[in-house]
Motif scaffolding. Structure first.
Motif, mmCIF file in Angstrom:
data_model
loop_
_atom_site.group_PDB
_atom_site.id
_atom_site.type_symbol
_atom_site.label_atom_id
_atom_site.label_comp_id
_atom_site.label_asym_id
_atom_site.label_seq_id
_atom_site.Cartn_x
_atom_site.Cartn_y
_atom_site.Cartn_z
ATOM 1 N N ILE A 33 37.589 23.712 0.256
ATOM 2 C CA ILE A 33 37.646 22.476 1.042
ATOM 3 C C ILE A 33 37.032 21.298 0.290
ATOM 4 N N ASP A 34 36.015 21.537 -0.550
ATOM 5 C CA ASP A 34 35.386 20.473 -1.332
ATOM 6 C C ASP A 34 36.049 20.420 -2.698
ATOM 7 N N VAL A 35 36.847 19.365 -2.916
ATOM 8 C CA VAL A 35 37.540 19.236 -4.203
ATOM 9 C C VAL A 35 37.009 18.042 -4.992
ATOM 10 N N THR A 198 38.965 19.293 5.475
ATOM 11 C CA THR A 198 39.164 19.426 6.920
ATOM 12 C C THR A 198 38.683 18.176 7.653
ATOM 13 N N LEU A 199 38.088 17.230 6.926
ATOM 14 C CA LEU A 199 37.563 16.009 7.520
ATOM 15 C C LEU A 199 38.444 14.818 7.164
ATOM 16 N N THR A 200 38.417 13.799 8.014
ATOM 17 C CA THR A 200 39.186 12.590 7.735
ATOM 18 C C THR A 200 38.538 11.782 6.618
ATOM 19 N N CYS A 201 39.378 11.072 5.885
ATOM 20 C CA CYS A 201 38.898 10.127 4.869
ATOM 21 C C CYS A 201 38.641 8.763 5.477
ATOM 22 N N GLY A 202 38.958 8.603 6.770
ATOM 23 C CA GLY A 202 38.835 7.303 7.404
ATOM 24 C C GLY A 202 40.103 6.490 7.236
ATOM 25 N N GLY A 203 40.075 5.262 7.763
ATOM 26 C CA GLY A 203 41.221 4.392 7.653
ATOM 27 C C GLY A 203 40.841 2.971 8.042
ATOM 28 N N SER A 204 41.679 2.010 7.789
ATOM 29 C CA SER A 204 43.034 2.246 7.313
ATOM 30 C C SER A 204 43.150 2.329 5.797
ATOM 31 N N SER A 205 42.081 1.940 5.076
ATOM 32 C CA SER A 205 42.127 2.037 3.609
ATOM 33 C C SER A 205 41.705 3.429 3.154
ATOM 34 N N GLY A 206 42.183 4.450 3.858
ATOM 35 C CA GLY A 206 41.730 5.811 3.607
ATOM 36 C C GLY A 206 42.153 6.363 2.264
ATOM 37 N N GLY A 207 43.400 6.076 1.852
ATOM 38 C CA GLY A 207 43.849 6.552 0.553
ATOM 39 C C GLY A 207 43.037 5.939 -0.575
#
Length: 556
Positions: A33-35, A198-207
């Protein structure tokens, strides 16, 4: 053609744009999960690639200017790491590496021929949030209906960054409509958090945040209308900056809620070191962006402000105030610990730290939501109708894609909207006075210099579970610049154990408490935000450096 087929064709075109020898076999991709540190064991990256991609922006620019590293080499290194990040977190939209390498070669030839750099960002790869238009490329912002409609000209910020010497190579993923704290759309799919997928990166600038956190970019540009730079920066453990209204040109960017000018969205930088944010601001402002965007204020970089002349001058004792909670939802123990770490670090550095008394934080948040909701449903539905794709109603991976998004307010008449905008003006005036009155509580003879607050009431949560924007949205309504700083710690199930509570501010507070389980947030970074007053961008960056230096000193 169905919207599903249009989206599938676009996704295939994205894959086809990646150099084939940079794609790993499914069996060779990490499964954990941690990459976040998987680049070190990847056959794709050489020791030089790793050295380059783990250097700060200032080091990169120095080595590029001296020709120690060519722009071709630096661009190749970051491109490879970005492609690896894409395979592990799904953080990219447009991939145009051939175009980037051609630009890098031109910059190298210029330096060799003239002995001088094109500009202060000479040869530096810069990633861009999907909405930032580059001529010839799509800016779909997650709408299937905007596929195959490439920009006919660059956004103003793109022209400026190119004049400064930047190299563009990828654009980054966003949620459909942009108006989400997570990152998923029907074209490119879901972006995950490199610290825990398994966790969100957030948004909207998540990428953008996921790519920066993976070190697939040294400097990126996102946007923020309610927390869209700061939430993903915090969730992914990077630095992110929301400048004041109209300091950085927005002209030419694709967007939702176009015409909603009461609470403007702003562009802001991401980086893995604070120097990247400051370098970005100084460089962009040096190009007099008000000549390219009529909304930009005519305000050059203010070195006196950065020297803190209005805050006692260089080396002066500052007073920071901590907003421990907003009186609406009390943060989880993880967030509280990040604030406590920051307080101890600042006090050890000789600065004063007092408590901030929140002022109408919930009212500020609800006022912002009313302005957004005055026409947002019609705005999104108009674009979705181009192909019949469903509007995303939930970020939960298990949700029905046709689920309707719950709205906290509804459409307003023009007169009703005016009343909400009047309330916004009144709140800004009240908060100005509230801040000024803190002069009575400090030992410096000045009001509080900056506020430190949570970015959210939780660390990065599982997908579909991020919904509270009240810890960021107040800065957007009040137009307070704010910088996210990682505190150098992660969630710890022992240190962040659940504490008993019997009294709650609101039902939302109770719900947030009941769902808290530190095990759900494994490996999530802890971050805080430092907040300044309107148009104090330069001073805020300097005051944030003091916070960052203090945190790093205590971590040694």
């Amino acid at each position: 053609m169905t919207w599903q087929q249009i989206a599938a064709d676009k996704k295939k075109a994205q894959l086809d744009a990646v150099p084939k020898d940079w794609l790993l076999n499914e069996a060779d991709l990490p499964k954990q999960i941690d990459v976040s540190s998987c680049a070190h064991s990847s056959p794709l990256l050489s020791p030089l690639d790793l050295e380059i991609t783990e250097s700060s922006v200032s080091v990169l620019l120095g080595n590029l200017a001296s020709a120690k590293w060519s722009s071709l080499q630096v661009t190749t290194s970051f491109s490879k790491r970005a492609v690896l990040a894409q395979q592990l977190t799904n953080c990219l939209t447009e991939i145009f590496i051939d175009r980037a390498l051609a630009r890098a070669k031109e910059l190298d030839e210029h330096l060799k021929k003239t002995g001088s750099v094109v500009g202060p960002l000479h040869g530096l790869p810069v990633s861009l949030k999907d909405q930032i238009s580059i001529q010839g490329l799509d800016s779909t912002i997650g709408y299937v209906g905007w596929i195959g409609k490439p920009a006919t000209e660059n956004a103003a910020i793109v022209d400026i960054l190119e004049e400064l010497g930047a190299v563009f190579y990828v654009k980054t993923n966003i949620p459909q409509t942009l108006m989400w704290l997570e990152t998923f759309n029907h074209i490119f799919g879901r972006t995950t958090n490199p610290h825990n997928r398994t966790l969100t990166c957030g948004g909207s600038s998540g990428g953008e945040a996921a790519l920066i956190a993976f070190k697939g970019s040294p400097l990126g540009v996102g946007s923020d209308v309610g927390g869209s730079v700061r939430v993903p920066a915090a969730f992914c453990g990077t630095y992110g900056f929301r400048p004041s209204y109209h300091r950085i040109p927005y002209r030419g960017c694709a967007n939702s809620l176009q015409g909603q000018d009461s609470i403007p969205s702003v562009l802001g930088p991401f980086s893995n070191t604070l120097d990247g944010l400051t370098i970005f601001m100084k460089a962009v402002l040096s190009k007099r962006p008000w000549l390219k965007d009529p909304l930009v204020v005519r305000k050059s970089w203010d070195e006196d402000a950065y020297s803190l002349v209005e805050h006692g001058g260089p080396g002066a004792k500052l007073c920071y105030a901590i907003m421990w909670d907003d009186g609406f939802v009390k943060p989880d123990p993880t967030v509280r610990r990040g604030l406590e770490i920051t307080k101890k670090a600042l006090e050890a550095a000789g600065h004063e730290v007092i408590d901030w008394k929140p002022h109408k934080q919930a009212e500020i948040g609800l006022t912002t939501l009313k302005i957004w909701a005055s026409a947002s449903e019609e705005d999104g539905a108009t674009v979705a109708a181009l192909t019949g794709e469903p509007l995303v109603g939930s970020m939960d991976p298990e949700a029905d894609i046709w689920q309707k998004r719950p709205m906290m307010a509804g459409p307003l008449s023009a007169y009703q909207l005016w009343q909400v905008q009047k309330a916004k003006r009144d709140l800004r005036e009240e908060y100005l006075d509230h801040w000024a009155r803190t002069v009575k509580e400090t030992s410096t003879g000045r009001p509080v210099d900056a506020i430190i607050s949570p970015v959210a009431p939780y660390a990065a949560p599982p997908h579909g579970k991020s919904g509270n924007i009240f810890y960021t949205i107040w800065c957007n309504l009040l137009d307070y610049p704010s910088v996210v700083v990682p505190v150098g710690a992660k969630v710890d199930p022992v240190l962040d154990a659940k504490q008993p509570r019997t009294e709650f501010y609101t039902e939302f507070d109770k719900q947030n408490y009941e769902k808290y389980d530190p095990a759900l947030y494994e490996n999530a970074p802890l971050s805080i935000q430092v907040v300044g007053r309107t148009m104090e961008d330069e001073a805020l960056l300097a005051m944030t450096k003091i916070v960052d230096d203090a945190l790093q000193a205590t971590a040694l």
